[in-house]
Design a protein around this motif. Structure first.
Motif, PDB file in Angstrom:
ATOM      1  N   UNK A 100     -21.505  62.758   0.588  1.00 56.20           N
ATOM      2  CA  UNK A 100     -22.717  63.551   0.804  1.00 56.20           C
ATOM      3  C   UNK A 100     -23.630  63.489  -0.423  1.00 56.20           C
ATOM      4  N   UNK A 101     -23.044  63.627  -1.610  1.00 55.81           N
ATOM      5  CA  UNK A 101     -23.842  63.575  -2.835  1.00 55.81           C
ATOM      6  C   UNK A 101     -24.509  62.215  -3.003  1.00 55.81           C
ATOM      7  N   UNK A 102     -23.763  61.135  -2.755  1.00 54.37           N
ATOM      8  CA  UNK A 102     -24.330  59.795  -2.887  1.00 54.37           C
ATOM      9  C   UNK A 102     -25.428  59.558  -1.853  1.00 54.37           C
ATOM     10  N   UNK A 103     -25.217  60.033  -0.631  1.00 53.53           N
ATOM     11  CA  UNK A 103     -26.234  59.875   0.407  1.00 53.53           C
ATOM     12  C   UNK A 103     -27.505  60.635   0.040  1.00 53.53           C
ATOM     13  N   UNK A 104     -27.342  61.833  -0.526  1.00 59.53           N
ATOM     14  CA  UNK A 104     -28.505  62.597  -0.948  1.00 59.53           C
ATOM     15  C   UNK A 104     -29.283  61.900  -2.040  1.00 59.53           C
ATOM     16  N   UNK A 105     -28.572  61.346  -3.024  1.00 55.88           N
ATOM     17  CA  UNK A 105     -29.254  60.631  -4.097  1.00 55.88           C
ATOM     18  C   UNK A 105     -29.906  59.357  -3.588  1.00 55.88           C
ATOM     19  N   UNK A 106     -29.284  58.679  -2.634  1.00 58.16           N
ATOM     20  CA  UNK A 106     -29.888  57.472  -2.070  1.00 58.16           C
ATOM     21  C   UNK A 106     -31.200  57.786  -1.365  1.00 58.16           C
ATOM     22  N   UNK A 107     -31.313  59.007  -0.840  1.00 54.82           N
ATOM     23  CA  UNK A 107     -32.511  59.398  -0.081  1.00 54.82           C
ATOM     24  C   UNK A 107     -33.701  59.712  -0.968  1.00 54.82           C
ATOM     25  N   UNK A 108     -33.508  59.756  -2.282  1.00 54.68           N
ATOM     26  CA  UNK A 108     -34.634  60.041  -3.168  1.00 54.68           C
ATOM     27  C   UNK A 108     -35.007  58.829  -4.019  1.00 54.68           C
ATOM     28  N   UNK A 109     -34.349  57.707  -3.792  1.00 54.14           N
ATOM     29  CA  UNK A 109     -34.649  56.502  -4.554  1.00 54.14           C
ATOM     30  C   UNK A 109     -35.535  55.552  -3.757  1.00 54.14           C
ATOM     31  N   UNK A 110     -35.604  54.317  -4.256  1.00 53.11           N
ATOM     32  CA  UNK A 110     -36.447  53.311  -3.599  1.00 53.11           C
ATOM     33  C   UNK A 110     -35.953  52.964  -2.199  1.00 53.11           C
ATOM     34  N   UNK A 111     -34.657  53.176  -1.943  1.00 51.10           N
ATOM     35  CA  UNK A 111     -34.126  52.881  -0.611  1.00 51.10           C
ATOM     36  C   UNK A 111     -34.781  53.738   0.453  1.00 51.10           C
ATOM     37  N   UNK A 112     -35.277  54.922   0.062  1.00 51.70           N
ATOM     38  CA  UNK A 112     -35.919  55.812   1.035  1.00 51.70           C
ATOM     39  C   UNK A 112     -37.210  55.229   1.581  1.00 51.70           C
ATOM     40  N   UNK A 113     -37.776  54.231   0.884  1.00 52.08           N
ATOM     41  CA  UNK A 113     -39.009  53.608   1.381  1.00 52.08           C
ATOM     42  C   UNK A 113     -38.796  52.948   2.734  1.00 52.08           C
ATOM     43  N   UNK A 114     -37.549  52.561   3.024  1.00 53.95           N
ATOM     44  CA  UNK A 114     -37.243  51.918   4.305  1.00 53.95           C
ATOM     45  C   UNK A 114     -37.060  52.928   5.435  1.00 53.95           C
ATOM     46  N   UNK A 115     -37.100  54.220   5.104  1.00 56.17           N
ATOM     47  CA  UNK A 115     -36.954  55.261   6.116  1.00 56.17           C
ATOM     48  C   UNK A 115     -35.593  55.924   6.059  1.00 56.17           C
ATOM     49  N   UNK A 116     -35.540  57.122   6.646  1.00 48.95           N
ATOM     50  CA  UNK A 116     -34.290  57.882   6.663  1.00 48.95           C
ATOM     51  C   UNK A 116     -33.236  57.161   7.500  1.00 48.95           C
ATOM     52  N   UNK A 117     -31.995  57.202   7.046  1.00 52.97           N
ATOM     53  CA  UNK A 117     -30.843  56.602   7.740  1.00 52.97           C
ATOM     54  C   UNK A 117     -31.026  55.103   7.958  1.00 52.97           C
ATOM     55  N   UNK A 118     -31.744  54.461   7.049  1.00 55.27           N
ATOM     56  CA  UNK A 118     -31.967  53.015   7.141  1.00 55.27           C
ATOM     57  C   UNK A 118     -30.788  52.256   6.536  1.00 55.27           C
ATOM     58  N   UNK A 119     -30.781  50.943   6.769  1.00 50.50           N
ATOM     59  CA  UNK A 119     -29.752  50.094   6.176  1.00 50.50           C
ATOM     60  C   UNK A 119     -29.840  50.161   4.655  1.00 50.50           C
ATOM     61  N   UNK A 120     -31.068  50.197   4.130  1.00 53.02           N
ATOM     62  CA  UNK A 120     -31.258  50.259   2.680  1.00 53.02           C
ATOM     63  C   UNK A 120     -30.627  51.522   2.095  1.00 53.02           C
ATOM     64  N   UNK A 121     -30.788  52.652   2.773  1.00 54.64           N
ATOM     65  CA  UNK A 121     -30.175  53.893   2.286  1.00 54.64           C
ATOM     66  C   UNK A 121     -28.653  53.819   2.374  1.00 54.64           C
ATOM     67  N   UNK A 122     -28.146  53.216   3.439  1.00 53.02           N
ATOM     68  CA  UNK A 122     -26.702  53.061   3.569  1.00 53.02           C
ATOM     69  C   UNK A 122     -26.125  52.189   2.472  1.00 53.02           C
ATOM     70  N   UNK A 123     -26.800  51.073   2.173  1.00 54.17           N
ATOM     71  CA  UNK A 123     -26.338  50.181   1.107  1.00 54.17           C
ATOM     72  C   UNK A 123     -26.392  50.890  -0.243  1.00 54.17           C
ATOM     73  N   UNK A 124     -27.482  51.649  -0.475  1.00 52.64           N
ATOM     74  CA  UNK A 124     -27.593  52.362  -1.742  1.00 52.64           C
ATOM     75  C   UNK A 124     -26.522  53.446  -1.881  1.00 52.64           C
ATOM     76  N   UNK A 125     -26.186  54.111  -0.785  1.00 48.21           N
ATOM     77  CA  UNK A 125     -25.108  55.100  -0.821  1.00 48.21           C
ATOM     78  C   UNK A 125     -23.795  54.446  -1.236  1.00 48.21           C
ATOM     79  N   UNK A 126     -23.482  53.300  -0.631  1.00 42.95           N
ATOM     80  CA  UNK A 126     -22.261  52.569  -0.987  1.00 42.95           C
ATOM     81  C   UNK A 126     -22.322  52.099  -2.437  1.00 42.95           C
ATOM     82  N   UNK A 127     -23.515  51.686  -2.883  1.00 41.63           N
ATOM     83  CA  UNK A 127     -23.678  51.225  -4.265  1.00 41.63           C
ATOM     84  C   UNK A 127     -23.406  52.362  -5.252  1.00 41.63           C
TER      85      UNK A 127
END
Length: 309
Positions: A138-165
């Motif tokens: 949850x913490x990683x997903x929240x942080x991914x949602x405030x970075x550059x990955x959020x430019x691709x939209x909520x629950x995007x592949x970019x946010x998922x990859x950033x969460x895993x990263x």
């Protein structure tokens, strides 16, 4: 990118949050491994290491929560245009009505769950381990949602990859930093040497898996940030920061390889004090490099991506 006091504070608290998140994850893993050694028992020679892992996980989770709240406060100041000390007036609105604010709030909720899971010094049961894993995700997903990955939209592949990263780098950096700074020195005694050897071996295996995931997801993020053009690597501040981060990671990988393929096998053969000191000292240098990686990553996340600049 405008470098001012607000930007510097945002970078500082984001970097400190990354360090605290990683330390909490690493210390929790070390607690689990030491728990298998029954190091929580009063007569265990590894009890000192277990107690340090417990304190590190609890304190790191609390520091993470504080940093996330500070980042949300600074985000409110940036969005409202108000002075930093007056940003509290718009804090609730930003936290509930903006994508970035919701992301920080989600990250804070994950941090609270991490803190609750690591809050006592006793043995970690399956329920608390599960809560810690959920809190980390949850913490990683929240942080991914405030970075550059959020430019691709909520629950995007970019946010998922950033969460895993974030999870992978957190595990890699966390076991190194928490281990070298707190836990392993407490195991550096002759009576706890067997536990030290087994814990370092587990750290090495976990770090190897985390490194593979971190590199794979990092390459994806770098490719996305450059927009497919290598020119931005030298033609933008974001690109130069990425090159610096890559160089630091390469140095950390070399030290990790030295520990895994040379220092650790020698320690496993001899169990000597000299070889134990070598392993710990190599890991300490690697920990310093990982701290620098997290700081550089924070600069990247608060800079305009290469393709945009």
């Amino acid at each position: 990118m405008s470098i001012d006091s607000l930007w510097l504070l945002q970078v500082f608290f984001a970097a400190l949050a990354d360090l605290a998140f990683a330390s909490a994850l690493g210390a929790l893993l070390l607690r689990v491994w030491l728990g298998r050694e029954r190091a929580f028992a009063s007569m265990s020679p590894a009890r000192g290491g277990y107690r340090r892992a417990s304190r590190t996980s609890s304190v790191s989770a609390l520091v993470f929560i504080a940093c996330i709240f500070a980042s949300l406060w600074l985000q409110s100041a940036a969005m409202s245009g108000s002075p930093i000390l007056d940003a509290g007036a718009s804090l609730w609105l930003v936290a509930t009505a903006t994508h970035a604010g919701v992301g920080w709030a989600v990250a804070c909720a994950g941090g609270v769950l991490l803190a609750l899971a690591s809050g006592t010094s006793g043995a970690l049961g399956a329920g608390r381990v599960a809560a810690a894993v959920l809190g980390a995700i949850v913490a990683a997903a929240g942080k991914a949602a405030v970075g550059h990955a959020a430019d691709a939209g909520a629950f995007s592949i970019a946010e998922g990859v950033q969460t895993l990263h974030l999870l992978a780098t957190g595990v890699w950096g966390g076991v190194v930093i928490a281990g070298a700074a707190a836990v392993l020195p407490a195991l550096d005694t002759s009576v706890a040497r067997a536990s030290l050897v087994r814990i370092v071996s587990r750290m090495s295996h976990a770090a190897a898996i985390a490194v593979a995931l971190a590199i794979a997801t990092g390459v994806f993020n770098a490719w996305r940030g450059t927009g497919g053009s290598a020119d931005v690597l030298t033609g933008s501040g974001w690109g130069r920061a990425l090159l610096l981060k890559s160089a630091l990671i390469a140095c950390a990988l070399m030290l990790g390889a030295l520990s895994r393929w040379s220092a650790l096998p020698r320690l496993q053969r001899t169990a000597s004090t000299t070889d134990a000191h070598t392993v710990i000292n190599v890991m300490r240098v690697e920990a310093v490099l990982m701290v620098m990686v997290f700081v550089t990553a924070s600069v990247l996340s608060h800079s305009v991506p290469g393709f945009a600049s």
